[in-house]
Design an enzyme around this catalytic site. Sequence first.
Site, PDB file in Angstrom:
ATOM      1  CG  ASN A   9     -18.488 -21.539 -36.177  1.00 17.33           C
ATOM      2  OD1 ASN A   9     -17.808 -21.359 -35.171  1.00 17.33           O
ATOM      3  ND2 ASN A   9     -19.809 -21.650 -36.137  1.00 17.33           N
ATOM      4  CG  HIS A  94     -23.574 -19.663 -35.379  1.00 18.96           C
ATOM      5  ND1 HIS A  94     -24.301 -20.733 -34.920  1.00 18.96           N
ATOM      6  CD2 HIS A  94     -22.868 -20.115 -36.442  1.00 18.96           C
ATOM      7  CE1 HIS A  94     -24.041 -21.789 -35.683  1.00 18.96           C
ATOM      8  NE2 HIS A  94     -23.173 -21.437 -36.610  1.00 18.96           N
ATOM      9  CD  GLU A  96     -24.205 -24.157 -33.383  1.00 19.24           C
ATOM     10  OE1 GLU A  96     -23.113 -23.766 -32.919  1.00 19.24           O
ATOM     11  OE2 GLU A  96     -24.293 -24.996 -34.306  1.00 19.24           O
ATOM     12  CD  GLU A 166     -24.039 -20.603 -40.835  1.00 18.96           C
ATOM     13  OE1 GLU A 166     -23.093 -21.255 -41.277  1.00 18.96           O
ATOM     14  OE2 GLU A 166     -24.238 -20.436 -39.622  1.00 18.96           O
ATOM     15  N   GLY A 172     -24.893 -28.720 -39.190  1.00 20.06           N
ATOM     16  CA  GLY A 172     -24.463 -29.890 -38.430  1.00 20.06           C
ATOM     17  C   GLY A 172     -25.332 -31.114 -38.640  1.00 20.06           C
TER      18      GLY A 172
HETATM   19  C1  PEP Z   1     -21.868 -23.477 -38.784  1.00 15.35           C
HETATM   20  O1  PEP Z   1     -21.558 -23.775 -37.660  1.00 15.35           O
HETATM   21  O2  PEP Z   1     -21.937 -22.289 -39.088  1.00 15.35           O
HETATM   22  C2  PEP Z   1     -22.126 -24.540 -39.759  1.00 15.35           C
HETATM   23  C3  PEP Z   1     -22.538 -24.206 -40.954  1.00 15.35           C
HETATM   24  O3  PEP Z   1     -21.913 -25.847 -39.346  1.00 15.35           O
HETATM   25  P1  PEP Z   1     -21.831 -27.149 -40.283  1.00 15.35           P
HETATM   26  O4  PEP Z   1     -20.937 -26.803 -41.445  1.00 15.35           O
HETATM   27  O5  PEP Z   1     -21.234 -28.211 -39.400  1.00 15.35           O
HETATM   28  O6  PEP Z   1     -23.207 -27.463 -40.736  1.00 15.35           O
END
Ligand code: PEP
Length: 250
Positions: A9, A94, A96, A166, A172
């Site tokens: 992603n 997601h 975000e 997630e 992040g």
């Molecule tokens: C994501 O954006 O779905 C994600 C898991 O980001 P990261 O791997 O940077 O934690």
Amino acid sequence: MRKKVIAGNWKMNKLPNEAMEFIAELTPLVKDTENEVVICVPYTDLFYSLMHAQGTNIKIGAQNMHYEEKGAFTGEVSGEMLKSIGVEYVIIGHSERRAYYGETDETVNKKLKKALALELKPIVCVGESLEEREAGKAKEIVTTQTKLALEGLNNNEVEKTIIAYEPIWAIGTGKTATKEDANETIKWIREEIEKIYGKEVADSVIIQYGGSVKSGNAKELFEMSDIDGGLVGGASLDSTEFAKIVNYNV
Ligand code: PEP
């Protein structure tokens, strides 16, 4: 046997020339993998990425879509638009987008239905915040999000839906859920699916882990019984690092 799906992603990163360069670098590095390789790129990179991924085993995805076909929705892109240029995957819900752009369980459900109707392959994100985990609410949060996302789908549609677990606190941040916690939470999601759609469906749904996955932890996570690959943010921006994650089992 469920396939491992490793999806990058890119979020709001990379111009078209950088996307094309990345694909040129990644292609030879992942050509022999048995895992599904996906990169979810910004809208402006989609067409270039699709052109450059032709004839490779790299699949291209978008990071969002609207559930309506067309209309007065300034700045939005429909599933039909994605489909029309040959996009194969789409991330839906997601964290975000839930946090910054008003995405709700209801819009996630509408988008998921639309993506499936268009035969786009959806990657639906669910996950709890740190406060929710610390309050012992992780199970309730992820199972409720899953149930609401899948509401009204038939068994066949659920089987075609990829879910990405997630935990928001791991995205992040460099903090990864332990492999045991990630696997347990994914099992909760699978049990919820089994309750509603039965064991056969639950056993066939691909459920990824996402949250600070990198080459150093991919193997231990992806080898867990219920983790079917990953959704990878930051570490998917570097072709060598992403290839190592894809090739975790080589
Ligand atoms: C994501 O954006 O779905 C994600 C898991 O980001 P990261 O791997 O940077 O934690």
